[in-house]
Write a protein that holds these residues in place. Structure first.
Motif, PDB file in Angstrom:
ATOM      1  N   ALA A  25      -5.654  -2.547 -21.446  1.00  0.00           N
ATOM      2  CA  ALA A  25      -6.964  -2.006 -21.816  1.00  0.00           C
ATOM      3  C   ALA A  25      -8.029  -2.369 -20.791  1.00  0.00           C
ATOM      4  O   ALA A  25      -9.072  -1.718 -20.714  1.00  0.00           O
ATOM      5  N   LYS A  26      -7.760  -3.402 -19.974  1.00  0.00           N
ATOM      6  CA  LYS A  26      -8.699  -3.835 -18.932  1.00  0.00           C
ATOM      7  C   LYS A  26      -8.340  -3.272 -17.559  1.00  0.00           C
ATOM      8  O   LYS A  26      -8.953  -3.630 -16.559  1.00  0.00           O
ATOM      9  N   GLU A  27      -7.363  -2.379 -17.515  1.00  0.00           N
ATOM     10  CA  GLU A  27      -6.842  -1.931 -16.236  1.00  0.00           C
ATOM     11  C   GLU A  27      -7.890  -1.245 -15.365  1.00  0.00           C
ATOM     12  O   GLU A  27      -7.981  -1.516 -14.154  1.00  0.00           O
ATOM     13  N   ALA A  28      -8.670  -0.375 -15.947  1.00  0.00           N
ATOM     14  CA  ALA A  28      -9.702   0.327 -15.161  1.00  0.00           C
ATOM     15  C   ALA A  28     -10.663  -0.671 -14.534  1.00  0.00           C
ATOM     16  O   ALA A  28     -11.052  -0.533 -13.365  1.00  0.00           O
ATOM     17  N   GLN A  29     -11.012  -1.688 -15.299  1.00  0.00           N
ATOM     18  CA  GLN A  29     -11.915  -2.730 -14.792  1.00  0.00           C
ATOM     19  C   GLN A  29     -11.259  -3.507 -13.654  1.00  0.00           C
ATOM     20  O   GLN A  29     -11.919  -3.821 -12.637  1.00  0.00           O
ATOM     21  N   ILE A  30      -9.991  -3.813 -13.788  1.00  0.00           N
ATOM     22  CA  ILE A  30      -9.279  -4.555 -12.743  1.00  0.00           C
ATOM     23  C   ILE A  30      -9.202  -3.732 -11.463  1.00  0.00           C
ATOM     24  O   ILE A  30      -9.446  -4.241 -10.357  1.00  0.00           O
ATOM     25  N   GLU A  49     -11.186  -1.364 -10.424  1.00  0.00           N
ATOM     26  CA  GLU A  49     -12.509  -1.301  -9.795  1.00  0.00           C
ATOM     27  C   GLU A  49     -12.828  -2.576  -9.041  1.00  0.00           C
ATOM     28  O   GLU A  49     -13.459  -2.549  -7.980  1.00  0.00           O
ATOM     29  N   SER A  50     -12.379  -3.705  -9.567  1.00  0.00           N
ATOM     30  CA  SER A  50     -12.634  -4.978  -8.888  1.00  0.00           C
ATOM     31  C   SER A  50     -11.822  -5.103  -7.609  1.00  0.00           C
ATOM     32  O   SER A  50     -12.149  -5.931  -6.737  1.00  0.00           O
ATOM     33  N   LEU A  51     -10.799  -4.295  -7.459  1.00  0.00           N
ATOM     34  CA  LEU A  51      -9.947  -4.333  -6.270  1.00  0.00           C
ATOM     35  C   LEU A  51     -10.381  -3.332  -5.204  1.00  0.00           C
ATOM     36  O   LEU A  51     -10.056  -3.477  -4.031  1.00  0.00           O
ATOM     37  N   VAL A  83     -11.777  -4.769   3.941  1.00  0.00           N
ATOM     38  CA  VAL A  83     -12.323  -6.056   4.365  1.00  0.00           C
ATOM     39  C   VAL A  83     -11.195  -7.077   4.369  1.00  0.00           C
ATOM     40  O   VAL A  83     -10.926  -7.721   3.363  1.00  0.00           O
ATOM     41  N   ALA A  84     -10.461  -7.171   5.455  1.00  0.00           N
ATOM     42  CA  ALA A  84      -9.446  -8.197   5.714  1.00  0.00           C
ATOM     43  C   ALA A  84      -8.759  -8.732   4.475  1.00  0.00           C
ATOM     44  O   ALA A  84      -8.996  -9.852   4.056  1.00  0.00           O
ATOM     45  N   ASP A  85      -7.925  -7.919   3.872  1.00  0.00           N
ATOM     46  CA  ASP A  85      -7.115  -8.328   2.724  1.00  0.00           C
ATOM     47  C   ASP A  85      -7.940  -8.803   1.536  1.00  0.00           C
ATOM     48  O   ASP A  85      -7.516  -9.662   0.766  1.00  0.00           O
ATOM     49  N   GLU A  86      -9.138  -8.237   1.394  1.00  0.00           N
ATOM     50  CA  GLU A  86      -9.982  -8.619   0.266  1.00  0.00           C
ATOM     51  C   GLU A  86     -10.318  -7.438  -0.624  1.00  0.00           C
ATOM     52  O   GLU A  86     -11.090  -7.566  -1.568  1.00  0.00           O
ATOM     53  N   CYS A  87      -9.770  -6.275  -0.333  1.00  0.00           N
ATOM     54  CA  CYS A  87      -9.961  -5.108  -1.191  1.00  0.00           C
ATOM     55  C   CYS A  87      -8.903  -4.065  -0.845  1.00  0.00           C
ATOM     56  O   CYS A  87      -8.196  -4.199   0.151  1.00  0.00           O
ATOM     57  N   LEU A  88      -8.808  -3.019  -1.672  1.00  0.00           N
ATOM     58  CA  LEU A  88      -7.794  -1.991  -1.485  1.00  0.00           C
ATOM     59  C   LEU A  88      -8.429  -0.638  -1.194  1.00  0.00           C
ATOM     60  O   LEU A  88      -9.390  -0.231  -1.860  1.00  0.00           O
ATOM     61  N   THR A  89      -7.879   0.051  -0.204  1.00  0.00           N
ATOM     62  CA  THR A  89      -8.321   1.397   0.139  1.00  0.00           C
ATOM     63  C   THR A  89      -7.699   2.398  -0.840  1.00  0.00           C
ATOM     64  O   THR A  89      -6.754   2.062  -1.562  1.00  0.00           O
ATOM     65  N   PRO A  90      -8.179   3.632  -0.863  1.00  0.00           N
ATOM     66  CA  PRO A  90      -7.560   4.637  -1.744  1.00  0.00           C
ATOM     67  C   PRO A  90      -6.072   4.813  -1.503  1.00  0.00           C
ATOM     68  O   PRO A  90      -5.305   4.989  -2.454  1.00  0.00           O
ATOM     69  N   ALA A  91      -5.626   4.774  -0.246  1.00  0.00           N
ATOM     70  CA  ALA A  91      -4.206   4.939   0.043  1.00  0.00           C
ATOM     71  C   ALA A  91      -3.387   3.770  -0.505  1.00  0.00           C
ATOM     72  O   ALA A  91      -2.270   3.954  -1.015  1.00  0.00           O
ATOM     73  N   GLN A  92      -3.937   2.577  -0.413  1.00  0.00           N
ATOM     74  CA  GLN A  92      -3.225   1.409  -0.946  1.00  0.00           C
ATOM     75  C   GLN A  92      -3.188   1.434  -2.469  1.00  0.00           C
ATOM     76  O   GLN A  92      -2.167   1.110  -3.088  1.00  0.00           O
ATOM     77  N   LEU A  93      -4.296   1.811  -3.079  1.00  0.00           N
ATOM     78  CA  LEU A  93      -4.301   1.951  -4.533  1.00  0.00           C
ATOM     79  C   LEU A  93      -3.325   3.035  -4.984  1.00  0.00           C
ATOM     80  O   LEU A  93      -2.668   2.906  -6.024  1.00  0.00           O
ATOM     81  N   ALA A  94      -3.188   4.083  -4.201  1.00  0.00           N
ATOM     82  CA  ALA A  94      -2.262   5.159  -4.544  1.00  0.00           C
ATOM     83  C   ALA A  94      -0.817   4.660  -4.563  1.00  0.00           C
ATOM     84  O   ALA A  94      -0.006   5.092  -5.391  1.00  0.00           O
ATOM     85  N   THR A  95      -0.487   3.749  -3.652  1.00  0.00           N
ATOM     86  CA  THR A  95       0.859   3.163  -3.660  1.00  0.00           C
ATOM     87  C   THR A  95       1.105   2.402  -4.955  1.00  0.00           C
ATOM     88  O   THR A  95       2.150   2.541  -5.587  1.00  0.00           O
ATOM     89  N   LEU A  96       0.127   1.587  -5.360  1.00  0.00           N
ATOM     90  CA  LEU A  96       0.270   0.825  -6.599  1.00  0.00           C
ATOM     91  C   LEU A  96       0.284   1.741  -7.822  1.00  0.00           C
ATOM     92  O   LEU A  96       1.002   1.483  -8.796  1.00  0.00           O
TER      93      LEU A  96
END
Length: 560
Positions: free
Chosen positions: A296-301, A303-305, A317-330
């Motif tokens: 239920a907290k997934e959308a919030q998680i 967004e924080s990534l 930012v140097a392994d501190e966030c995810l780009t759209p392509a990286q989020l698409a993999t997950l």
């Protein structure tokens, strides 16, 4: 090598011993089906079993017969032996097709037999003889052999480590791997057990995890009359599905620009999930138990990534966030796979993983660990799911060892679609019709981690829910127990359960004591010794707010 000619000295010696054995059995030679009928005979000594030949008629599947290659008594005092006195038999079941490897097996017959037997399942692509001398999956207490069970296992009909899929070029070997090795070895072992003890087992069980879990469901679906109870953990039910999804994940990482995730980013994702969800079960213990609450907290998680977006697009930012392509993999991992065509038993999808609910994809069996795609896919470098999927396409589907799965269109496989269907029927265990096993009163225990990174726990849950839809909850409860374990991955994790599943199964089968909540001891190195309740799905362990957080007695099984 398959078969053996009349000039083979091992076979000549075996034939002499077999003739002596036939004479002892009194007229057996005039009626080969007698062994298949399992008539009671005088028990034989361990040494008398060396060289015994089992005719093809004794195995209810096509073979060239079986040969016991060695029979040795292992003394309880032997170095490293913790199983008591037992007779160890090794042998082969002959293939029918020239060039197809024989099935190698091992059967262990304890001097103090309890009248029961356990067939052990394999792992990965098999290829190594499962000896049956160790514990059943996730039960490191005394091994079944030490408890008086006759135990046996095999290599499923080819040699090599569990990662090697090149046997997929041989049709008979594929069929053996899919299901027939289970029947062939079961029947051969049963015949030899009867010769050793003069009677067949009172109860026959099967125990396995992963591939062995798939094998457990396979014997329920294909050979329901052969087993009284099954332990099938983390089962690879939709074998083709998980392999095809592995290909798609590899394509997301290696064909899509920017889709690769470094180990640092994967740990970043895991840390954010833990921060958001660890205490939802009332305990800050490093385990996300309330997976549905975390979902239920997934959308919030997510967004924080996500990387901040500027006019030019997302900025990493140097392994501190995810780009759209990286989020698409997950998200590919989370969403699983939907096919526009059906595999066997109308399987059109493979359920995804609990990516944002505490799965650690930096494990040995997780996603890629190399900074770039390696020329040859390997488990650690390119990731287990992709490496296994790539091998499946090469050897099982296309029969082309040079084929690159990165270019394989899973949703539009063209001329390979029928091959995918046949393979899913041969190797998969998605058949929902288990009516014969239910009618016989067979029992099933399945345990799996909710954080499993190899076999999706959601695929197992979907099959379970399908059984309830088909047979009703009361009937499913009468034969099955499903335990989904928070924090447990595919043999590793922040919580690794140890529980006496075989004892629970045997109590259910032989005494009618249906298992309910079980107690598991954590054997993870960092938290060894703590205990938690194993709750029947869909319940999960929730801290009561009182008592030692490392004791199961301080938790209750709560429903999401």
């Amino acid at each position: 090598m398959s078969g053996g000619g009349a000039q083979n000295p091992v076979r000549r010696k075996a034939g002499h011993r077999a003739a002596v054995l036939l004479a002892l059995l009194g007229g057996f030679a005039a009626s080969l089906p007698a062994l298949a009928q399992r008539t009671t005979a005088l028990p034989l000594h361990c040494a008398d079993l060396a060289g015994v030949l089992l005719p093809p008629a004794s195995i209810d599947a096509p073979t060239g017969g079986a040969l016991v290659q060695s029979a040795v008594m292992i003394a309880a005092t032997a170095v490293g032996n913790q199983d008591g006195d037992f007779c160890r038999l090794t042998g082969v079941i002959r293939a029918q097709t020239s060039g197809t490897p024989d099935i190698h097996f091992e059967l262990n017959l304890p001097s103090r037999w309890n009248g029961r037997a356990v067939q052990f399942g394999g792992g990965g692509y098999n290829g190594v003889v499962i000896t049956g001398t160790g514990p059943t999956p996730f039960s490191p207490d005394r091994a079944p052999l030490a408890r008086g069970y006759a135990t046996f296992g095999d290599d499923s009909g080819h040699r090599g480590d569990s990662s090697q899929a090149n046997f997929g070029l041989l049709d008979e070997a594929v069929t053996n791997f899919g299901y027939l090795h289970l029947k062939k070895v079961h029947d051969a072992a049963l015949a030899l057990i009867e010769q050793r003890y003069g009677r067949t087992p009172e109860h026959m069980y099967f125990a396995g995890g992963s591939t062995g879990g798939r094998e457990g469901y396979t014997v329920i679906q294909r050979y329901p009359d052969d087993y009284d109870g099954v332990i099938a953990n983390a089962p690879a039910l939709n074998f083709s599905g998980v392999r095809l999804l592995g290909v798609m994940v590899g394509q997301s990482e290696y064909r899509t620009p920017g889709g690769y995730l470094s180990p640092q980013l994967l740990e970043f994702v895991y840390a954010h999930a833990m921060q958001a969800c660890d205490t939802l079960d009332g305990a800050a213990d490093g385990i996300i138990s309330d997976v549905e609450g975390c979902r239920a907290k997934e959308a919030q998680i997510i967004e924080s990534l996500r990387c901040p977006t500027h006019e030019a697009g997302a900025v990493a930012v140097a392994d501190e966030c995810l780009t759209p392509a990286q989020l698409a993999t997950l998200e590919r991992l989370r969403d699983g796979m939907h096919l526009p065509y059906a595999l066997a038993w109308n399987a059109e999808r493979y359920r995804g993983y609990n990516v944002f609910q505490g799965v650690r994809f930096t494990s040995m069996l997780g996603l890629a660990h190399s900074p770039e795609r390696l020329p040859q896919p390997a488990f650690f470098g390119n990731g287990y799911l992709f490496a296994q999927g790539d091998a499946y396409i090469k050897y099982f589907v296309t029969h082309d060892p040079t084929f690159d799965a990165i270019g394989f269109d899973v949703t539009r496989p063209g001329r390979y679609q029928q091959r995918l269907y046949v393979l899913s029927a041969t190797i998969g265990a998605m058949n929902p019709d288990i009516s014969r096993y239910l009618a016989r009163g067979g029992k099933l225990i399945t345990l799996q981690g909710l954080a499993d990174e190899v076999i999706s726990p959601n695929q197992t849950i979907a099959y379970y829910n399908g059984l309830i839809a088909r047979y009703g909850e009361e009937r499913v409860d009468d034969f099955m127990r499903l335990y989904m374990v928070p924090g447990f991955q595919h043999g590793n994790g922040v919580f690794i359960p140890s529980a006496d599943l075989l004892g629970a199964l045997d109590g259910w089968v032989s005494r009618g004591i249906a298992p309910q909540t079980l107690i598991a001891t954590d054997i993870a190195q960092a938290s060894n010794g703590r205990t938690r309740p194993l709750c029947r799905y869909p319940a999960f362990p929730r801290y009561t707010g009182k008592g030692n957080i490392n004791r199961a007695s301080s938790f209750e099984c709560a429903t999401p």
